[in-house]
Design an enzyme around this catalytic site. Sequence first.
Site, PDB file in Angstrom:
ATOM      1  N   GLU B  62       0.820  -1.227   0.000  1.00 25.88           N
ATOM      2  CA  GLU B  62       0.000   0.000   0.000  1.00 25.88           C
ATOM      3  C   GLU B  62       0.844   1.264   0.000  1.00 25.88           C
ATOM      4  O   GLU B  62       0.436   2.292  -0.534  1.00 25.88           O
ATOM      5  CB  GLU B  62      -0.963   0.002   1.186  1.00 25.88           C
ATOM      6  CG  GLU B  62      -2.101  -1.013   1.082  1.00 25.88           C
ATOM      7  CD  GLU B  62      -1.728  -2.392   1.613  1.00 25.88           C
ATOM      8  OE1 GLU B  62      -0.534  -2.621   1.907  1.00 25.88           O
ATOM      9  OE2 GLU B  62      -2.630  -3.246   1.747  1.00 25.88           O
ATOM     10  N   PHE B 124     -11.331  -7.897  13.726  1.00 24.28           N
ATOM     11  CA  PHE B 124     -10.240  -8.315  12.841  1.00 24.28           C
ATOM     12  C   PHE B 124      -9.910  -7.202  11.831  1.00 24.28           C
ATOM     13  O   PHE B 124     -10.797  -6.677  11.168  1.00 24.28           O
ATOM     14  CB  PHE B 124     -10.635  -9.597  12.092  1.00 24.28           C
ATOM     15  CG  PHE B 124      -9.586 -10.036  11.109  1.00 24.28           C
ATOM     16  CD1 PHE B 124      -8.349 -10.500  11.559  1.00 24.28           C
ATOM     17  CD2 PHE B 124      -9.818  -9.971   9.743  1.00 24.28           C
ATOM     18  CE1 PHE B 124      -7.367 -10.891  10.656  1.00 24.28           C
ATOM     19  CE2 PHE B 124      -8.834 -10.356   8.837  1.00 24.28           C
ATOM     20  CZ  PHE B 124      -7.606 -10.812   9.296  1.00 24.28           C
ATOM     21  N   GLN B 125      -8.653  -6.853  11.771  1.00 24.62           N
ATOM     22  CA  GLN B 125      -8.125  -5.804  10.887  1.00 24.62           C
ATOM     23  C   GLN B 125      -8.785  -4.434  11.110  1.00 24.62           C
ATOM     24  O   GLN B 125      -8.923  -3.654  10.183  1.00 24.62           O
ATOM     25  CB  GLN B 125      -8.217  -6.217   9.412  1.00 24.62           C
ATOM     26  CG  GLN B 125      -7.243  -7.358   9.083  1.00 24.62           C
ATOM     27  CD  GLN B 125      -6.994  -7.557   7.607  1.00 24.62           C
ATOM     28  OE1 GLN B 125      -7.861  -7.290   6.790  1.00 24.62           O
ATOM     29  NE2 GLN B 125      -5.808  -8.033   7.256  1.00 24.62           N
ATOM     30  N   LYS B 174     -17.690  -1.323   6.015  1.00 18.70           N
ATOM     31  CA  LYS B 174     -18.102  -2.335   5.037  1.00 18.70           C
ATOM     32  C   LYS B 174     -19.612  -2.309   4.805  1.00 18.70           C
ATOM     33  O   LYS B 174     -20.080  -2.463   3.671  1.00 18.70           O
ATOM     34  CB  LYS B 174     -17.643  -3.718   5.506  1.00 18.70           C
ATOM     35  CG  LYS B 174     -17.620  -4.745   4.392  1.00 18.70           C
ATOM     36  CD  LYS B 174     -16.852  -5.991   4.786  1.00 18.70           C
ATOM     37  CE  LYS B 174     -16.885  -6.996   3.636  1.00 18.70           C
ATOM     38  NZ  LYS B 174     -16.115  -8.213   3.955  1.00 18.70           N
ATOM     39  N   MET B 488      24.278   9.331   1.987  1.00 20.33           N
ATOM     40  CA  MET B 488      24.159  10.631   2.645  1.00 20.33           C
ATOM     41  C   MET B 488      24.473  10.523   4.140  1.00 20.33           C
ATOM     42  O   MET B 488      25.118  11.396   4.717  1.00 20.33           O
ATOM     43  CB  MET B 488      22.760  11.216   2.418  1.00 20.33           C
ATOM     44  CG  MET B 488      22.632  12.662   2.861  1.00 20.33           C
ATOM     45  SD  MET B 488      23.807  13.742   2.036  1.00 20.33           S
ATOM     46  CE  MET B 488      22.832  14.334   0.653  1.00 20.33           C
TER      47      MET B 488
END
Lengths: 200, 573
Positions: B62, B124-125, B174, B488
């Site tokens: 993502e 969940f999630q 959802k 760097m």
Amino acid sequence: MESKLEKKEFNITVYTENQVGLLSRIAIIFSRRKLNIESLNTSPSEVESIHRFNIVINETEEVVRKVARQLEKQVEVLKVYYNTNEDVIWQELALYKVPTEIIAEHVSVERLLREYGARAVVIRKDYTVFETTGHREETDALVVVLQQYGLIEFVRSARVAIIKASDGFHTKLKQFENREPGESASENEYLNNGDKVFTM
Amino acid sequence: MSSEEETAITVEQLKGSEILLNGLIAEGVETIFGYPGGAIMPIYDALYDYQDRLKHILVRHEQGATHAAQGYARTSGKVGVVFATSGPGATNLITGLADAQIDSTPMVCITGQVFAHLLGTDAFQETDVINITTPVTKWNYQVTDASEIAEVLAKAFHIAKTGRPGPVLIDITKNAQLQLTAYNGYQKCEHIRSYRPAPIIRNNYIEQAAALINEAKKPFVLFGQGVLLGNAEQEFKAFVEKTGIPAAWTILGAGAIPTDHPLNVGMLGMHGNYGPNVLTNECDVLIAIGMRFDDRVTGRLDKYAKQAKVIHLDIDPAEIDKNVKAHVPVWGDCKETLPLLTALVKEKKHEEWLEKFRTYTREEIEQCIDAEINPQSGELTMGEVINQLNQLTKGDAIIVTDVGQHQMVACRYAKFNHTRSNITSGGLGTMGFALPAAIGAKFGAPEKTVVAVIGDGGFQMTLQELGTIMQSGIDVKIMILNNQFLGMVRQWQELFHDRRYSFVDITSPDFVALAKSYYIDGQKISERAELKDALKTMLDHKGSYLLEVMVTKENNVFPMVPQGCSVSEIRLK
């Protein structure tokens, strides 16, 4: 002349839409900069659907001005003002719970109420609750007195403040509701006139 | 039949997910970068039927979706759109959101969320994505009912792309995605009561600014991404050409006027050019346009341009006075404010003042640039690679850089003839940005050659997006400048930590073999003699190509303003 770098109490007034999550978004503006909020009150304003936050912080004007701009940048924030204590009329509410028996035996309640502008809210056999409103030092003074008589519990509300020079939010809101806001809605004269109320 | 009944029949019933996709189409969205999951499945299910109208690019992580959306937005000028599922899918967006927030990139992220009745139950999630993303979004909102979707989406696009642009996140439960609701069509949002994208332009400040500019003997313009975001390149060019004022750019402002323009005096900041940094502390009027005085640009603020009167043009009122006090603030979109200012300024040439910049440029070339881009012996330098790439692309390519030494070298030595051709992570400095951002950049400007210039460290942070390139079949040129170090950090350790190279020695896989495993052709070179041909092979190749160039290990990027120093204390070595 008072230094702009001197820390003092500032009352920040934030007019917002009434929306879930906005408190968190506003609080983050302060916490991210490690600024401690001394007092925070949120309530409806005189205009329906517009909420008003009163936030007190002890900071320099420079910091407060920058914070005010960051607050005003939030999508749901309509307007932000900041004022010194001299520019506002402010009050805090305090409640004191003391054992009724001790108070009745040792204190001249009538004198207490008169001297401190207190009011008995509840009187029960086991305890009495007094209430006062005022500035911090006034409500604190009664704490000191009542501590000698077994003060059980004390609570003080967040500060509420009315800006002395404000005409209210109705006019300003009309500008916001119009697609083309009025000129005064975005002035930045503070740059020429730094001591005035900050608006933009 | 009553009229009420008639209305009831004619109003269309759609699922929340369908309303969302209709809204995206109405907003002109063509490309979405995303990754499906349980909580966003109804939206993906609806997307199955919209494939002819909405192109979905399946990324490999993502974070890649956010950077791709950023690259897309930065090259196309449109809003980048991202889909992700709840919980870990949503938290993986954070880096990209923060990057887009600080670099003012318009982006709308749609995340799926657990059913509304499960909110706050550690389902969940489930994560509290609204609170997590609040500090890194311009605006966010959780939708729990399908009837809210159209209005919230319209608001999201309006907020993301207007004023100072930024990322917006909509979290949709959802049940709201699945719910059937009346759909009355999609109305674009044009006004939000509490949202003021651009302040009113005040003529008295324009007049004050013009007066200062007209009296100035040594005026200096600093320009940033605000010029590009306001599509004000022409207005900006007209202003500098009429006033004859030397102009220097922040890395996000690169390309607003071509690198070779006679009034373009170079790059500002820590690894910027010598003259612009030194002369910042000599100019009498400093005109900042669409830039935010980042600390990498200003160095020590208490020693920054104290002698100058500052005019600051910015659309975001909170940027005025934030770091550098403005004597004259010019609030507003520079597309509108610049022409007003140009009309009031006198036509001038500051030849003597410009010559000072040229003198510093000559000194910088002699002491620093020549050795970097024309080394006579030894290993390849990053500077010569970029210079060679430049000559072959003629400054017409879109250069997408990651973060580190190669980024500074690319910004210093690449030429940008066109606007929106330097895509980099400026404010957040996100390693791993370039590969996914280059994917998005190509979708945003398919007709352009897109070259991702990446260090060996940053490439390993998001190299999984090679899979996205493979599957979508796009043409992205990937050039890894491999110095076998986190360059760097190593440079700072060398200069400021007594060469104590603490964990910067990084080992890499066989990048070419890795690319080949994704069916992407490539080669690795380490000799100067191979460079030009290898670059030509990469640029001429049909489709994506990975070129790994081994460069000298302990090369430093100079000039440099050491941290805590003033810009005029810039070091050439």
